[in-house]
Scaffold this motif. Sequence first.
Motif, PDB file in Angstrom:
ATOM      1  N   PHE A 147       0.798  -1.222   0.000  1.00 46.64           N
ATOM      2  CA  PHE A 147       0.000   0.000   0.000  1.00 46.64           C
ATOM      3  C   PHE A 147       0.832   1.273   0.000  1.00 46.64           C
ATOM      4  O   PHE A 147       0.262   2.370   0.008  1.00 46.64           O
ATOM      5  CB  PHE A 147      -0.966  -0.013   1.190  1.00 46.64           C
ATOM      6  CG  PHE A 147      -2.134  -0.948   0.987  1.00 46.64           C
ATOM      7  CD1 PHE A 147      -3.227  -0.554   0.244  1.00 46.64           C
ATOM      8  CD2 PHE A 147      -2.115  -2.223   1.529  1.00 46.64           C
ATOM      9  CE1 PHE A 147      -4.298  -1.412   0.035  1.00 46.64           C
ATOM     10  CE2 PHE A 147      -3.170  -3.090   1.327  1.00 46.64           C
ATOM     11  CZ  PHE A 147      -4.275  -2.689   0.576  1.00 46.64           C
ATOM     12  N   VAL A 148       2.147   1.151  -0.050  1.00 50.39           N
ATOM     13  CA  VAL A 148       3.000   2.347  -0.081  1.00 50.39           C
ATOM     14  C   VAL A 148       2.646   3.270  -1.253  1.00 50.39           C
ATOM     15  O   VAL A 148       2.563   4.499  -1.077  1.00 50.39           O
ATOM     16  CB  VAL A 148       4.490   1.940  -0.113  1.00 50.39           C
ATOM     17  CG1 VAL A 148       5.368   3.150  -0.407  1.00 50.39           C
ATOM     18  CG2 VAL A 148       4.897   1.302   1.210  1.00 50.39           C
ATOM     19  N   PRO A 149       2.397   2.737  -2.477  1.00 52.88           N
ATOM     20  CA  PRO A 149       2.098   3.633  -3.605  1.00 52.88           C
ATOM     21  C   PRO A 149       0.807   4.431  -3.450  1.00 52.88           C
ATOM     22  O   PRO A 149       0.591   5.400  -4.189  1.00 52.88           O
ATOM     23  CB  PRO A 149       1.994   2.664  -4.799  1.00 52.88           C
ATOM     24  CG  PRO A 149       2.760   1.455  -4.396  1.00 52.88           C
ATOM     25  CD  PRO A 149       2.519   1.329  -2.926  1.00 52.88           C
ATOM     26  N   ILE A 150      -0.050   4.049  -2.521  1.00 52.85           N
ATOM     27  CA  ILE A 150      -1.316   4.769  -2.325  1.00 52.85           C
ATOM     28  C   ILE A 150      -1.096   6.118  -1.636  1.00 52.85           C
ATOM     29  O   ILE A 150      -1.895   7.045  -1.826  1.00 52.85           O
ATOM     30  CB  ILE A 150      -2.309   3.890  -1.522  1.00 52.85           C
ATOM     31  CG1 ILE A 150      -2.938   2.847  -2.449  1.00 52.85           C
ATOM     32  CG2 ILE A 150      -3.389   4.721  -0.841  1.00 52.85           C
ATOM     33  CD1 ILE A 150      -3.930   1.939  -1.772  1.00 52.85           C
ATOM     34  N   ILE A 151      -0.015   6.248  -0.867  1.00 51.71           N
ATOM     35  CA  ILE A 151       0.169   7.460  -0.058  1.00 51.71           C
ATOM     36  C   ILE A 151       0.101   8.741  -0.892  1.00 51.71           C
ATOM     37  O   ILE A 151      -0.672   9.653  -0.563  1.00 51.71           O
ATOM     38  CB  ILE A 151       1.474   7.393   0.762  1.00 51.71           C
ATOM     39  CG1 ILE A 151       1.487   6.146   1.647  1.00 51.71           C
ATOM     40  CG2 ILE A 151       1.627   8.654   1.613  1.00 51.71           C
ATOM     41  CD1 ILE A 151       0.245   5.965   2.485  1.00 51.71           C
ATOM     42  N   PRO A 152       0.857   8.868  -1.994  1.00 53.57           N
ATOM     43  CA  PRO A 152       0.713  10.102  -2.782  1.00 53.57           C
ATOM     44  C   PRO A 152      -0.669  10.251  -3.412  1.00 53.57           C
ATOM     45  O   PRO A 152      -1.144  11.383  -3.624  1.00 53.57           O
ATOM     46  CB  PRO A 152       1.805   9.975  -3.857  1.00 53.57           C
ATOM     47  CG  PRO A 152       2.184   8.531  -3.878  1.00 53.57           C
ATOM     48  CD  PRO A 152       1.948   8.018  -2.511  1.00 53.57           C
ATOM     49  N   GLU A 153      -1.333   9.111  -3.691  1.00 55.05           N
ATOM     50  CA  GLU A 153      -2.671   9.165  -4.284  1.00 55.05           C
ATOM     51  C   GLU A 153      -3.711   9.722  -3.306  1.00 55.05           C
ATOM     52  O   GLU A 153      -4.763  10.219  -3.722  1.00 55.05           O
ATOM     53  CB  GLU A 153      -3.105   7.772  -4.747  1.00 55.05           C
ATOM     54  CG  GLU A 153      -2.206   7.125  -5.782  1.00 55.05           C
ATOM     55  CD  GLU A 153      -2.204   7.866  -7.105  1.00 55.05           C
ATOM     56  OE1 GLU A 153      -3.213   8.531  -7.418  1.00 55.05           O
ATOM     57  OE2 GLU A 153      -1.185   7.787  -7.826  1.00 55.05           O
ATOM     58  N   LEU A 154      -3.425   9.665  -2.010  1.00 56.68           N
ATOM     59  CA  LEU A 154      -4.351  10.203  -1.020  1.00 56.68           C
ATOM     60  C   LEU A 154      -4.433  11.728  -1.078  1.00 56.68           C
ATOM     61  O   LEU A 154      -5.424  12.318  -0.646  1.00 56.68           O
ATOM     62  CB  LEU A 154      -3.923   9.772   0.394  1.00 56.68           C
ATOM     63  CG  LEU A 154      -4.021   8.286   0.710  1.00 56.68           C
ATOM     64  CD1 LEU A 154      -3.380   7.995   2.070  1.00 56.68           C
ATOM     65  CD2 LEU A 154      -5.460   7.811   0.701  1.00 56.68           C
ATOM     66  N   GLN A 155      -3.384  12.356  -1.612  1.00 59.41           N
ATOM     67  CA  GLN A 155      -3.342  13.814  -1.765  1.00 59.41           C
ATOM     68  C   GLN A 155      -3.733  14.530  -0.463  1.00 59.41           C
ATOM     69  O   GLN A 155      -4.590  15.413  -0.444  1.00 59.41           O
ATOM     70  CB  GLN A 155      -4.247  14.261  -2.925  1.00 59.41           C
ATOM     71  CG  GLN A 155      -3.806  13.716  -4.268  1.00 59.41           C
ATOM     72  CD  GLN A 155      -4.648  14.220  -5.433  1.00 59.41           C
ATOM     73  OE1 GLN A 155      -5.666  14.873  -5.253  1.00 59.41           O
ATOM     74  NE2 GLN A 155      -4.210  13.920  -6.643  1.00 59.41           N
ATOM     75  N   LEU A 156      -3.069  14.116   0.605  1.00 58.53           N
ATOM     76  CA  LEU A 156      -3.344  14.718   1.911  1.00 58.53           C
ATOM     77  C   LEU A 156      -2.787  16.142   1.960  1.00 58.53           C
ATOM     78  O   LEU A 156      -1.784  16.451   1.304  1.00 58.53           O
ATOM     79  CB  LEU A 156      -2.705  13.870   3.009  1.00 58.53           C
ATOM     80  CG  LEU A 156      -3.285  12.465   3.168  1.00 58.53           C
ATOM     81  CD1 LEU A 156      -2.396  11.614   4.064  1.00 58.53           C
ATOM     82  CD2 LEU A 156      -4.701  12.523   3.730  1.00 58.53           C
ATOM     83  N   PRO A 157      -3.412  17.024   2.722  1.00 55.48           N
ATOM     84  CA  PRO A 157      -2.899  18.394   2.859  1.00 55.48           C
ATOM     85  C   PRO A 157      -1.452  18.395   3.350  1.00 55.48           C
ATOM     86  O   PRO A 157      -1.047  17.533   4.136  1.00 55.48           O
ATOM     87  CB  PRO A 157      -3.835  19.020   3.904  1.00 55.48           C
ATOM     88  CG  PRO A 157      -5.085  18.218   3.810  1.00 55.48           C
ATOM     89  CD  PRO A 157      -4.652  16.817   3.484  1.00 55.48           C
ATOM     90  N   GLU A 158      -0.675  19.361   2.893  1.00 57.53           N
ATOM     91  CA  GLU A 158       0.750  19.411   3.213  1.00 57.53           C
ATOM     92  C   GLU A 158       1.011  19.522   4.710  1.00 57.53           C
ATOM     93  O   GLU A 158       2.041  19.059   5.197  1.00 57.53           O
ATOM     94  CB  GLU A 158       1.402  20.588   2.477  1.00 57.53           C
ATOM     95  CG  GLU A 158       1.485  20.392   0.968  1.00 57.53           C
ATOM     96  CD  GLU A 158       2.215  21.539   0.282  1.00 57.53           C
ATOM     97  OE1 GLU A 158       2.736  22.422   1.009  1.00 57.53           O
ATOM     98  OE2 GLU A 158       2.276  21.554  -0.955  1.00 57.53           O
TER      99      GLU A 158
END
Length: 219
Positions: A32-43
């Motif tokens: 699931f590591v590749p999902i992290i950028p896909e979450l587009q969480l606030p900076e």
Amino acid sequence: MNFLPCEIIETSDSIDASVIWLHGLGASGHDFVPIIPELQLPEHFGIRFIFPHAPEIPVTINGGMVMPAWYDILAMDMERKIDTDQILASAQAVIDLVDAEIAAGIASERIILAGFSQGGAVVYQAALNYDKPLAGLLALSTYFATHKTLQPSTANQHIPIQLFHGTQDPMVPEAMAQQALHALQALGYKPEYQSYAMQHEVCMQEIKDISAWLQQRLA
């Protein structure tokens, strides 16, 4: 103490929350590591994502083949006959990671447990039995394997619980997620449920919904 080996991703230099996220049968902490950028969480969200690797054990339903697994599955019926001692040991290993995050300065109320498939079954046990309040429980394409034996902790009787599942899942049929939903409600929890037209996987809309849920829990 020997902790589970993990992949760790931090979204900021200033960390104030943790998400411990378990993979499914035969996968790894890389899953699931590749999902992290896909979450587009606030900076400004400072989250430490921890993805443990399951130990490699023989799995009965796969002919005894050795593979990454949180526990042995002995039969693939709706009740999923499993090795209960192994799922409890895996849940304790997750709790050890939670305790380590608390020792590192993260409040328990800022820690979320998440799991996909087998990993979800483990975090049900770990979160609902844990004696300190957690920020939330995220159950992805999974089932509540220990609902008959769970000893719920009052610390998490009001924990936010989110179930996500595929309506076309051939591995964990949606009926098993509905069983988990009803079992949780019978135990006094107030879970939320969302389904998607997908199989045993994660889809883009689900990722967006996971992101929104994480932001609500950790705002």
